[in-house]
Design a protein around this motif. Structure first.
Motif, PDB file in Angstrom:
ATOM      1  N   TYR A  68     -45.576 -47.791  30.569  1.00  0.00           N
ATOM      2  CA  TYR A  68     -46.313 -46.628  30.592  1.00  0.00           C
ATOM      3  C   TYR A  68     -45.410 -45.381  30.503  1.00  0.00           C
ATOM      4  O   TYR A  68     -45.741 -44.490  29.672  1.00  0.00           O
ATOM      5  CB  TYR A  68     -47.372 -46.361  31.581  1.00  0.00           C
ATOM      6  CG  TYR A  68     -48.132 -44.969  31.866  1.00  0.00           C
ATOM      7  CD1 TYR A  68     -49.149 -44.834  31.149  1.00  0.00           C
ATOM      8  CD2 TYR A  68     -47.719 -43.846  32.334  1.00  0.00           C
ATOM      9  CE1 TYR A  68     -50.238 -43.830  31.103  1.00  0.00           C
ATOM     10  CE2 TYR A  68     -48.247 -42.659  32.262  1.00  0.00           C
ATOM     11  CZ  TYR A  68     -49.619 -42.779  31.528  1.00  0.00           C
ATOM     12  OH  TYR A  68     -50.233 -41.551  31.584  1.00  0.00           O
ATOM     13  N   HIS A 121     -44.180 -40.992  22.804  1.00  0.00           N
ATOM     14  CA  HIS A 121     -45.223 -40.044  22.265  1.00  0.00           C
ATOM     15  C   HIS A 121     -44.578 -38.585  22.253  1.00  0.00           C
ATOM     16  O   HIS A 121     -44.721 -38.031  21.308  1.00  0.00           O
ATOM     17  CB  HIS A 121     -46.607 -40.403  23.034  1.00  0.00           C
ATOM     18  CG  HIS A 121     -47.649 -39.082  23.030  1.00  0.00           C
ATOM     19  ND1 HIS A 121     -48.215 -38.988  21.576  1.00  0.00           N
ATOM     20  CD2 HIS A 121     -47.813 -38.123  23.707  1.00  0.00           C
ATOM     21  CE1 HIS A 121     -49.206 -37.989  21.753  1.00  0.00           C
ATOM     22  NE2 HIS A 121     -48.697 -37.491  23.016  1.00  0.00           N
ATOM     23  N   GLY A 169     -39.600 -38.892  30.007  1.00  0.00           N
ATOM     24  CA  GLY A 169     -40.293 -37.697  29.605  1.00  0.00           C
ATOM     25  C   GLY A 169     -39.387 -37.049  28.496  1.00  0.00           C
ATOM     26  O   GLY A 169     -38.323 -37.321  28.393  1.00  0.00           O
ATOM     27  N   TRP A 170     -40.299 -36.378  27.675  1.00  0.00           N
ATOM     28  CA  TRP A 170     -39.639 -35.940  26.627  1.00  0.00           C
ATOM     29  C   TRP A 170     -38.436 -34.637  27.136  1.00  0.00           C
ATOM     30  O   TRP A 170     -37.761 -34.166  26.269  1.00  0.00           O
ATOM     31  CB  TRP A 170     -40.431 -35.098  25.419  1.00  0.00           C
ATOM     32  CG  TRP A 170     -41.080 -33.568  26.031  1.00  0.00           C
ATOM     33  CD1 TRP A 170     -42.094 -33.704  26.928  1.00  0.00           C
ATOM     34  CD2 TRP A 170     -40.740 -32.547  25.391  1.00  0.00           C
ATOM     35  NE1 TRP A 170     -42.457 -32.394  26.915  1.00  0.00           N
ATOM     36  CE2 TRP A 170     -41.566 -31.768  26.284  1.00  0.00           C
ATOM     37  CE3 TRP A 170     -39.957 -31.958  24.457  1.00  0.00           C
ATOM     38  CZ2 TRP A 170     -41.301 -30.274  25.974  1.00  0.00           C
ATOM     39  CZ3 TRP A 170     -39.811 -30.601  24.494  1.00  0.00           C
ATOM     40  CH2 TRP A 170     -40.674 -29.709  25.133  1.00  0.00           C
ATOM     41  N   HIS A 207     -51.632 -29.322  25.089  1.00  0.00           N
ATOM     42  CA  HIS A 207     -52.233 -30.027  23.897  1.00  0.00           C
ATOM     43  C   HIS A 207     -53.304 -28.843  23.184  1.00  0.00           C
ATOM     44  O   HIS A 207     -53.301 -29.052  21.715  1.00  0.00           O
ATOM     45  CB  HIS A 207     -53.175 -31.104  24.133  1.00  0.00           C
ATOM     46  CG  HIS A 207     -52.266 -32.381  24.448  1.00  0.00           C
ATOM     47  ND1 HIS A 207     -51.697 -32.525  25.739  1.00  0.00           N
ATOM     48  CD2 HIS A 207     -51.679 -33.263  23.483  1.00  0.00           C
ATOM     49  CE1 HIS A 207     -50.856 -33.527  25.461  1.00  0.00           C
ATOM     50  NE2 HIS A 207     -50.905 -34.083  24.154  1.00  0.00           N
ATOM     51  N   ARG A 240     -49.750 -35.277  36.028  1.00  0.00           N
ATOM     52  CA  ARG A 240     -49.328 -36.065  34.905  1.00  0.00           C
ATOM     53  C   ARG A 240     -48.397 -36.919  35.072  1.00  0.00           C
ATOM     54  O   ARG A 240     -47.796 -36.791  36.072  1.00  0.00           O
ATOM     55  CB  ARG A 240     -48.872 -34.658  33.980  1.00  0.00           C
ATOM     56  CG  ARG A 240     -47.564 -34.203  34.297  1.00  0.00           C
ATOM     57  CD  ARG A 240     -47.191 -33.053  33.559  1.00  0.00           C
ATOM     58  NE  ARG A 240     -46.581 -33.201  32.245  1.00  0.00           N
ATOM     59  CZ  ARG A 240     -45.668 -32.549  31.410  1.00  0.00           C
ATOM     60  NH1 ARG A 240     -45.396 -31.354  31.799  1.00  0.00           N
ATOM     61  NH2 ARG A 240     -45.283 -32.860  30.347  1.00  0.00           N
ATOM     62  N   ARG A 241     -48.157 -37.700  34.146  1.00  0.00           N
ATOM     63  CA  ARG A 241     -47.094 -38.983  34.070  1.00  0.00           C
ATOM     64  C   ARG A 241     -47.365 -39.660  35.182  1.00  0.00           C
ATOM     65  O   ARG A 241     -46.431 -40.099  35.573  1.00  0.00           O
ATOM     66  CB  ARG A 241     -45.603 -38.241  34.174  1.00  0.00           C
ATOM     67  CG  ARG A 241     -45.476 -37.480  32.959  1.00  0.00           C
ATOM     68  CD  ARG A 241     -43.861 -36.849  33.334  1.00  0.00           C
ATOM     69  NE  ARG A 241     -43.246 -36.106  31.808  1.00  0.00           N
ATOM     70  CZ  ARG A 241     -42.102 -35.213  31.640  1.00  0.00           C
ATOM     71  NH1 ARG A 241     -41.636 -35.235  32.738  1.00  0.00           N
ATOM     72  NH2 ARG A 241     -42.180 -34.463  30.594  1.00  0.00           N
TER      73      ARG A 241
END
Ligand code: HEM
Ligand SMILES: [Cu+2]
Length: 618
Positions: free
Chosen positions: A101, A108, A171-172, A420, A480-481
């Motif tokens: 995940y 992503h 994470g990004w 988003h 999140r995450r």
């Protein structure tokens, strides 16, 4: 208003086609030259075409290649998103392990940000349209333009390598100290970001020089289409901010390789310093992502309201203001990082300021529609989606920019929903709207209006179902995450996951429409939407290699639809106008023929403003 009908231009080859008004017959078509060799077979037959494409310095072809590349990454990152959502369908689901995940949402995020959204509009639509809108043959440095494309591909390839060698799970945002410790492929991924950044810088330099130095005669700064103003503002940010992320990535790599002690507290470093460096780029970068979208929306609002864009100057200058202010607010990502409370207060205040120029734009677009006669085509439907969704994204941005509120919302799904709404509801909607708008120009064929409108509905519905739920989830405390969650969040997560399928379906409809159009679409007239910017009024669909037969002479503003209609009871105040939202006109210009062909009146006036015939420049 005087209508000068220019005499036939000097042509190298005559190919009369009834679709095109006199003087606009395609001499070459940039898509097809050189055609397949007739007397050879097999691969050798198409080789000249392939070679011409991969070595091209034509901004239009580079734009098309960028379009394919970024669409590919959008699709891959989108599939990753669907997998992430699938995992979240049920709490404790074992569709993905926790580890998978983490890699999946990082894949992503990294792909969406660095390989899709940053290069998306400038690389594809920008490269294609900018020189034509400026009335010139190409960008200032065509070879540099091709180099930027290949630098992007090189960066993307390194990213693909990083993913294939196990992916990364940070994470990004690559936050230290974790990114310094994890065994995943952080090194190649930071190199990928470093390399891809140069593509951004090169495109920025190219656009700035082109806009300053290469405008058709008469195209003053006050007559520049708002898309150009937006690309100008974004280029400044690209050139100034991207080096910072490049250096940050190098520092992180150094830290991992050599243990210097920049970010590692055990060696005397400061992990929060990384956050400062990272957001000093990445907040301006969110404007790299959204400013081009603003530009697209201004074009769509004007053309499909049949009306001068209201507040031209305000919209143009607010892009520049956003570009500048964008450098001063990075600390709003760090309210809970332990930075001093005083810094947090100051960053919060400056963040409110930046809402002002964005608000100015939204109000001017709404006013443009209010005074206009709105034509609900597919591009306009996407523009309206943008307006609605971006407004929600922007207003919730003010909420998370409010210090006291963000302490609660930080790292929850509320933030995921917010960005988003901005990035997908904003930039992606504008990109799709812009694609529907410029597609006929790019490929010479219309897309299906009916299916286009259906796709707009499905995308809008699916988007809100996916992401509106996440505002509620976040406000209830869903972090999140996380690959799993408490049972109380189950229902909303399910709604969100099912929404993501609708969203995916809507995007497939868009893709299907494009492919259908390439083979079956109706041939596009020169100016199907009755727009007033040069790519529509002075270039064929698709344009030939050098864009124009003769250099256009610009005598009116980019949204003076009035000058395209000398009859029809419409009298604009356009000729000689500066595109600003003066209100001398009696009303909006008529909506073109619903069959999507430009009215005769308009086709005739396409020659308006051409320089007196003179030999073509080639
Ligand atoms: C196809 C529609 C999309 C869906 C269904 C989707 C879904 C998701 C999900 C479920 C997450 C993970 C949240 C978490 O666990 O914290 C996420 C994160 C993210 N998404 Fe999307 N997304 C979509 C499109 C986009 C687009 C267009 C962008 C544009 C840039 C984007 C950028 C991001 C970023 C930056 C993250 C954060 C990754 C991280 O936490 O490191 N997404 N998305
Ligand atoms: Cu920010």
């Amino acid at each position: 208003m005087s209508t000068t009908t220019a005499a036939a231009p000097v042509r190298t080859q005559s190919a009369p086609a009834p679709k095109h008004p006199p003087g606009h017959e395609p001499v070459h078509n940039y898509l097809l030259e050189p055609g397949p060799s007739p007397d050879v077979r097999g691969l050798a037959r198409v080789w000249p075409t392939v070679k011409a494409w991969v070595t091209t310095v034509d901004h239009k072809r580079i734009g098309v290649m960028y379009l394919f590349a970024v669409s590919f990454f959008f699709a891959v990152a989108g599939i990753a998103a669907l997998l992430v959502r699938a995992e979240l369908m049920n709490p404790g689901s074992d569709f993905l392990t926790a580890d998978e995940y983490n890699r999946m949402f990082t894949l992503h995020g990294v792909m969406m940000v660095f390989l899709f959204i940053v290069p998306s509009i400038p690389g594809s639509l920008g490269n294609f349209v900018l020189p034509i809108m400026l009335g010139v043959k190409d960008v200032a440095f065509p070879k540099l333009n091709l180099a930027s494309f290949y630098v992007f591909i090189a960066g993307a390839s390194i990213a693909v390598y990083a993913i294939l060698s196990g992916g990364i799970d940070t994470g990004w945002t690559f936050y230290t100290p974790y990114s310094d410790e994890t065994n995943t492929a952080v090194l190649p991924m930071t190199m990928a970001v470093f390399v891809a950044g140069f593509a951004s810088i090169l495109t920025g330099i190219n656009f700035i020089v082109t806009i300053h130095k290469m405008r058709a005669p008469g195209l003053t700064w006050n007559r520049l289409p708002l898309f150009i103003w937006a690309l100008y503002a974004v280029s400044i940010v690209q050139v100034l901010a991207t080096p910072v992320v490049g250096i940050t990535m190098i520092l992180l790599a150094m830290e991992r390789l050599l243990n210097i002690g920049i970010f590692d507290p055990a060696l005397g470093g400061d992990p929060v310093l990384f956050q400062h460096f990272f957001w000093f780029y990445s907040h301006p970068a969110v404007y790299i992502m959204i400013l081009p979208a603003f530009g697209v929306i201004s074009e769509l609002m004007g053309t499909f309201s049949r009306q001068k864009v209201f507040g031209y100057r305000a919209i143009a200058l607010s892009s520049v203001a956003i570009a500048m202010l964008g450098f001063l607010v990075w600390g709003h990502h760090m309210f809970v990082s332990g930075q001093s409370p005083l810094s947090s207060i100051v960053f919060s205040l400056i963040t409110f300021l930046i809402g002002v120029p964005s608000g100015i734009k939204v109000l001017n677009w709404v006013w443009t529609m209010y005074r206009g006669s709105v034509w609900l085509t597919t591009p306009m439907l996407y523009a309206l989606s943008f307006l609605f969704l971006f407004t929600i994204g922007g207003l919730t941005g003010i909420m998370v920019g409010t210090l006291a509120v963000d302490v609660h919302l930080h790292d929850t799904y509320f933030v995921v929903a917010h960005f988003h709404y901005v990035m997908m509801g904003g930039t992606v909607m504008a990109m799709i709207g812009g694609l529907f708008y410029w597609w006929p120009k790019m490929f010479g064929r219309m897309m299906s209006e009916t299916w286009g409108r259906i796709s707009a509905g499905v995308v809008f519905f699916g988007f809100n179902m996916t992401f509106f739920t996440q505002f509620i989830l976040g406000s209830q405390g869903m972090p999140r995450r996380y690959f799993t969650y408490l049972p109380e969040y189950h229902d909303l997560h399910q709604v969100s996951t099912i929404g993501s399928w609708f969203l995916g379906l809507g995007l497939l409809l868009v893709l299907g429409n494009m492919i259908w159009s390439l083979f079956k679409g109706k041939p596009a007239p020169g100016n199907p939407w009755g727009a007033a910017t040069l790519e529509w009024t002075h270039a064929t669909s698709p344009p030939d290699h050098h864009n124009f037969h003769r250099t256009p002479l610009v005598t009116h503003g980019p949204y003076d639809y009035g000058v395209l209609f000398s009859g029809d009871g419409y009298s604009g105040d356009g000729a000689g106008g500066d595109g600003s939202g003066g209100d001398g006109s009696r009303g909006p210009a008529p909506i073109p023929n619903p069959e999507l062909g430009a009215p005769q009146e308009m086709e005739k006036s396409i020659d308006l403003g051409l320089a007196q015939p003179k030999p073509s420049r080639d």
